[in-house]
Structures are given as C-alpha cells and as structure tokens.
Enzyme design. Structure first.
Site, PDB file in Angstrom:
ATOM      1  N   LYS A 165       0.880  -1.165   0.006  1.00 53.75           N
ATOM      2  CA  LYS A 165       0.010  -0.032   0.140  1.00 53.75           C
ATOM      3  C   LYS A 165       0.885   1.169   0.059  1.00 53.75           C
ATOM      4  CE  LYS A 165      -1.925   2.076   4.069  1.00 53.75           C
ATOM      5  NZ  LYS A 165      -1.795   3.510   3.881  1.00 53.75           N
ATOM      6  N   ASN A 166       1.721   1.308   0.999  1.00 52.84           N
ATOM      7  CA  ASN A 166       2.422   2.623   1.223  1.00 52.84           C
ATOM      8  C   ASN A 166       3.520   3.021   0.079  1.00 52.84           C
ATOM      9  OD1 ASN A 166       0.874   3.192   3.220  1.00 52.84           O
ATOM     10  ND2 ASN A 166       2.608   2.513   4.844  1.00 52.84           N
TER      11      ASN A 166
ATOM     12  N   CYS B 180      -5.113   8.257   9.038  1.00 56.56           N
ATOM     13  CA  CYS B 180      -5.452   7.602  10.253  1.00 56.56           C
ATOM     14  C   CYS B 180      -5.218   8.764  11.265  1.00 56.56           C
ATOM     15  CB  CYS B 180      -4.579   6.547  10.759  1.00 56.56           C
ATOM     16  SG  CYS B 180      -5.122   5.079   9.585  1.00 56.56           S
TER      17      CYS B 180
ATOM     18  N   ARG C 239      -0.525  15.178  12.945  1.00 53.41           N
ATOM     19  CA  ARG C 239       0.543  14.722  11.834  1.00 53.41           C
ATOM     20  C   ARG C 239       0.837  15.742  10.804  1.00 53.41           C
ATOM     21  NH1 ARG C 239      -1.947   9.240   9.259  1.00 53.41           N
ATOM     22  NH2 ARG C 239       0.103   9.081   8.390  1.00 53.41           N
TER      23      ARG C 239
ATOM     24  N   ASP D 127       3.513   0.497  11.952  1.00 56.17           N
ATOM     25  CA  ASP D 127       2.221  -0.015  11.572  1.00 56.17           C
ATOM     26  C   ASP D 127       2.047  -1.509  11.780  1.00 56.17           C
ATOM     27  OD1 ASP D 127       2.040   2.625  10.533  1.00 56.17           O
ATOM     28  OD2 ASP D 127       2.743   1.895   8.485  1.00 56.17           O
TER      29      ASP D 127
ATOM     30  N   ARG E  79      -9.365  -0.049   3.535  1.00 54.09           N
ATOM     31  CA  ARG E  79      -8.382   1.021   3.038  1.00 54.09           C
ATOM     32  C   ARG E  79      -7.052   0.510   2.625  1.00 54.09           C
ATOM     33  NH1 ARG E  79      -6.740   4.905   6.992  1.00 54.09           N
ATOM     34  NH2 ARG E  79      -5.106   5.078   5.355  1.00 54.09           N
TER      35      ARG E  79
END
Ligand code: EPU
Length: 430
Positions: free
Chosen positions: A22-23, A117, A122, A307, A399
């Site tokens: 994903k990232n 999230c 952030r 994570d 997600r």
C-alpha cells in the site's frame, strides 16, 4: 456499511498470497505524474486508498486504463491542472505526494491538507521545509497547501530533515526528480517503499542514488519516459498475517514476500516462541506452544514498524508474563486499547508506553475499528478469542488490506462480512 463477524479460537492452516505494498503504491501512483508517456504499474493492491489516489489522478486529467486486477496503465502527459479537489484530496494521507510531484512537473500545486489515520498530530512541516529550501513559496490557506516554485522550476539543494519522515523523504525525492541540479536529502527514511519509489523513478529515467540509506542524492533530469514497473510486496500485510498465526496458532505459508523486509517482524515473533522458516519468497509461520512475553519498541526502518504495533499488541495480550510496548513514532497510537479490554486484555497505557499483562485467553466481544492497523489488530484478537467477535467501521481496514476476509477464510478462519442495517448504524454513531 458492513461489519466482520468472527467465530474465533481456531488455528489457521494453509497459505496466503501477499498483495503489493500500500505505502509504495500510494507514492508510486502520484509519481506517474512526472512521466511523459504511459507507465504500466503491476502488483497494485486492490484497496480503497489506491482507488482514491487513482481517482484523484483521473480528476486531474490522467488517463487510467485497468489492464487486469493488479495492473494499470497511467498516462499523465496531457494533465495541465495542478489543483486537487478538496473532496478527494482531504480523504487520504498520501495526497501530499501530489505536492512534490506537481511542483516538480508544473512548478505549482494546490492540494488540500491531507487526511489519514488519527494518531494525534500529523504535521507536514518537514515536507514544507524541503519545498522552501528548493525555492518554492508555500502557504496554507482555506484548507489548502498552495505551493509555487519562485523561478518556475524547483532548484536542487541540500535538505536536512530534523526527524526521520517517510512522507517527507518521498515527497522531496519527487520534487527533486525534474528539478534543476542536485538535491541531497540528509537524515532520510530508509523504508522499503522509499527504495521502491526510487527504483520506479529510475526505471523511467530519473537519476536517484542512495535510497535505502540516510543520504539520498537526486540529480534532476529533463523528463521521464514511460515503462513498466512492479510494486514490492506489502511488508505490513505480511506481518499482519504472521501475527494472526502467532495469536491463533496453526501453520501458514505467507507467500510473495521479501524475507529481508520481514526480519524486524520475524525476529520479534521468534522471540515470542513462534517458528518462522524462510524460503525464497515465502515464510512458513507456525505456533503450537505457549507465547512468550517480550518488549517491543517501534522505530523507523529497519526497526520494528509502527504500522505493526497494534497487531503485535494483540499477540502480546496472550503471551505468558508482562510485556512492555513503546511507540517510538506517533504520539497517540493506542486508541484501540479500550476496545481490546472488551475481550479481557490487560493493558495499561502511559503516554507512549503500554504495559501488557498476558492473559490465558481472550473472549469475543463487539469492537469498533478506529484506524487501519488497529482494525487489523482487532481481527487478529478476534481470531484468537474464544466465541464471537464483531468488528464495526471496517472501512478503515479495507483502506489497506486487499481481500482480508477471503484470504483469512482460505486458511480456515471463520470470518464473514455481515451488513449492518442503516438504522442501527445511526443509533450507534457516537
Ligand atoms: N513528522 C513531523 N513532521 C513532518 C512529517 C512527520 O513531525 O513533516 C513526524 C510525525 O508526526 C511522526 C514521524 O514524524 O511522529 C513519522 O512520520 P512520517 O512522516 O514518517 O509518516 P507518514 O509519512 O505520514 C507513513 C505511512 C504511515 C506510517 C508512517 C511511519 C503512508 C501513506 N503512511 O506516514 O502508515 O505509520 O509512514 O512509518 O505511507 C499505515 O499504513 O497504517 C500508516 C499510518
């Protein structure tokens, strides 16, 4: 909206295929903006964050062609607009990569402040520090980041980050790819997806060296041309299924992984009494004996990934003895703890430290996912718990996890998706 219903307490057996990261995908797809031509990206995970970022590119004017389930062809050569709509841009954290990419290509960008999230603050001050150093003016106005290269083009320079940031490192790499001259990024993050972004850009004609170390050098080039690239497997998805086997017991082959990327997770699981056997591109994970306590501190790569913090907490809840978990990246990543207590977990949180006293068993209960990895951790806890666990707000989980229900059912988990009637949803919204 749907919820997951899990009848837990059953060990897992079989194999699970890991999807693309994903990232990495949410950085590489915006990087397609820099390419003058068609780029074909393979091994893209089918998750809602990817759909969102593709929708943003399409809204900007990109042509996106789906070749098959995991491959798309993106052509951004006709885009002239560098303003992302508020509705789409604010929904996803990774929309900030569009700032670096569009500054590099057009010399300006207007992107809503990103969502994502909620782990406390952030900030994106390190991204902005880099853009300013490269000769851009940056203002935050009406919920938007408005950035403009003062000379019309980003200028290579030295950028030193005060903290190690994955997002800022990738964003400055993007901004530097078509800039004038050499950009040297110091105190860069070293995560596998940073190397993946550099490999993608280099395969299209960029000149990036040092990705994977803390100094990255990007020599600006005139243009990138099209090509084909395949995204790396998802380290965190793989780690999540490894943690599920650790918690529920059984034996599962986790396929399509890069074992080197998994070492930070593998080593902790082994300390906890889990057996992990490495093969070329798979890991065989098994656990039949008791889980042992350990301490875990999350850190930037190659440390233990933040994570994976909620998922490892789910496993530690069942380990014999008291474990100390320290969150070294985010200010507030323990919002799931109250939900875990519903299952009988014994956790005390003080700031960035969680003290987990292992219990012999968890018992199923209703829970509500509060973010992506916390939601995945609730699934793990539910698989290990005796009885029935229900998890609401699963859009957080979807997600970032492709086909999580199908993959878990494939190894024998009793998990299903059940529709929540709308009326119930409204009354339960707190
Ligand atoms: N930070 C700053 N200023 C900045 C940027 C970051 O102070 O300008 C701080 C953050 O507050 C945090 C630390 O630096 O304390 C690290 O943040 P980083 O920038 O590395 O995080 P990110 O780029 O926003 C990505 C992942 C996250 C993952 C972190 C850390 C994406 C889209 N997100 O976020 O992934 O937790 O790196 O590895 O790549 C997830 O996948 O569940 C997820 C949240």
């Amino acid at each position: 909206m749907n919820k997951y219903v899990i009848h837990g307490g059953k060990p897992l057996y079989g194999k699970i295929e890991i999807s693309g990261a994903k990232n990495a995908a949410v950085g590489i797809i915006p990087a397609a903006l820099l390419v003058d031509g068609v780029c074909r990206i393979e091994n893209i995970p089918q998750i809602s964050d990817v759909t969102l970022i593709l929708n943003i590119l399409q809204e900007l004017g990109a042509s996106v062609r789906t070749i098959n389930r995991t491959t798309v062809e993106i052509d951004c050569s006709h885009i002239r607009n560098a303003r992302v709509s508020y509705e789409l841009g604010r929904k996803i954290r990774a929309s900030y990569y569009l700032i670096g990419a569009m500054l590099s290509r057009f010399g300006w960008a207007e992107v809503p402040l990103p969502g994502g999230c909620d782990f406390g603050g952030r900030p994106i001050d390190q991204h902005i520090k880099g853009f300013l150093a490269m000769g851009a003016n940056v203002e935050i106005e009406g919920g938007y980041v408005r950035a403009r290269a003062l000379s019309g083009k980003m200028q290579g320079t030295q950028v030193y980050f005060d903290i190690v940031s994955v997002g800022a490192t990738m964003n400055i790499m993007l901004a530097a790819t078509l800039a004038q001259g050499l950009t040297v990024i110091e105190n860069a993050a070293k995560e596998p997806h940073i190397v993946d972004l550099a490999n993608f850009l280099n395969s299209m004609g960029a000149d990036i060296m040092g990705a994977g170390t803390d100094v990255i050098k990007v020599r600006g080039v005139e243009r990138l041309t099209g090509g084909t690239y395949s995204i790396i497997p998802d380290q965190i998805e793989a780690g999540t299924y490894m943690a599920a086997v650790a918690a529920a017991g059984g034996e599962v082959r986790v396929c399509n992984v890069i074992p080197k990327h998994m070492e930070c997770i593998t080593n902790k699981l082994v300390e906890m009494g889990v057996s992990v056997t490495e093969e070329d591109d798979s890991l065989i994970v098994s656990r039949s004996g008791p889980l042992l306590r350990t301490n875990v501190k999350t850190m930037p790569y190659p440390g233990f990934p933040t994570d994976m913090q909620p998922q490892i907490a789910a496993v530690l809840c069942l380990a014999k003895g008291t474990s100390v978990l320290t969150e070294g990246v985010w200010d507030n990543r323990y919002r799931y703890v109250d939900e875990f207590r519903r299952l009988g977990a014994k956790i005390q949180v003080d700031g960035k430290i969680a003290v987990i006293e292992g219990v012999p068993r968890l018992t199923g209960a209703p829970m509500r996912a509060c973010d992506l990895r916390a939601g995945a951790a609730m699934v793990i806890a539910g698989l290990a718990a005796q009885g029935t666990t229900e998890i609401e707000c699963i859009h957080h989980i979807e997600r970032g996890y492709e086909d999580i229900v199908r993959k878990l059912r494939g190894v024998g988990a009793d998990i299903q998706v059940v529709e929540v009637p709308e009326e119930k949803e409204q009354t339960s919204a707190g």
